[in-house]
Design a protein around this motif. Structure first.
Motif, PDB file in Angstrom:
ATOM      1  N   ALA A 122     -39.420 108.566 -27.553  1.00  7.55           N
ATOM      2  CA  ALA A 122     -40.467 109.445 -27.529  1.00  7.55           C
ATOM      3  C   ALA A 122     -40.348 110.256 -28.816  1.00  7.55           C
ATOM      4  CB  ALA A 122     -40.110 110.372 -26.260  1.00  7.55           C
ATOM      5  N   GLN A 128     -43.842 112.335 -29.598  1.00 12.24           N
ATOM      6  CA  GLN A 128     -44.223 113.004 -28.322  1.00 12.24           C
ATOM      7  C   GLN A 128     -42.859 113.851 -27.936  1.00 12.24           C
ATOM      8  OE1 GLN A 128     -43.621 109.443 -25.864  1.00 12.24           O
ATOM      9  NE2 GLN A 128     -45.993 108.884 -25.965  1.00 12.24           N
ATOM     10  N   ARG A 180     -42.301 115.153 -24.468  1.00  3.64           N
ATOM     11  CA  ARG A 180     -41.404 114.195 -23.399  1.00  3.64           C
ATOM     12  C   ARG A 180     -40.193 114.233 -24.079  1.00  3.64           C
ATOM     13  NH1 ARG A 180     -41.424 110.021 -20.169  1.00  3.64           N
ATOM     14  NH2 ARG A 180     -40.960 107.844 -20.725  1.00  3.64           N
ATOM     15  N   SER A 226     -38.070 116.992 -22.669  1.00  2.00           N
ATOM     16  CA  SER A 226     -37.975 116.943 -21.295  1.00  2.00           C
ATOM     17  C   SER A 226     -36.795 115.493 -20.933  1.00  2.00           C
ATOM     18  CB  SER A 226     -39.193 116.313 -20.647  1.00  2.00           C
ATOM     19  OG  SER A 226     -39.081 116.064 -19.266  1.00  2.00           O
ATOM     20  N   LEU A 227     -36.810 114.449 -21.708  1.00  2.00           N
ATOM     21  CA  LEU A 227     -35.964 113.506 -21.660  1.00  2.00           C
ATOM     22  C   LEU A 227     -34.568 114.134 -22.073  1.00  2.00           C
ATOM     23  CD1 LEU A 227     -38.031 110.602 -22.519  1.00  2.00           C
ATOM     24  CD2 LEU A 227     -36.940 110.739 -20.072  1.00  2.00           C
TER      25      LEU A 227
END
Length: 94
Positions: free
Chosen positions: A21, A26, A29, A32-33
């Protein structure tokens, strides 16, 4: 392949997806990951370091979050240099 890694080790799978990502531009994302990887395995060094450097990036400048994750990494393994380097980098930026 990242999904397959996640089936075997969810934290490492989240790290692999976060890396993809980040390279794919991104950022939400990716963050978040990375956070998910740290939540899935709070005692793993790699997600903490990834988050520390993520938050140290000049595009984000989230110093408190960078310090929190770098200190967590030091607590996990004080003999590895990346966490100490993140703290030094943080103090140089302040």
């Amino acid at each position: 392949m990242a999904v397959e890694i996640g089936r075997i080790d969810p934290s490492r799978g989240a790290m692999a997806l976060a890396s993809l990502a980040a390279r794919g531009k991104q950022p939400a994302r990716a963050e978040s990951l990375y956070r998910r990887a740290a939540e899935l395995d709070p005692g793993r060094y790699a997600p903490r370091i990834a988050l520390a450097y993520w938050y140290l990036d000049d595009a984000r400048k989230q110093w408190d979050d960078a310090e929190r994750h770098a200190r967590a990494a030091v607590a996990i393994d004080a003999h590895r240099v990346a966490a100490h380097a993140a703290l030094v980098t943080l103090h140089a930026k302040l």
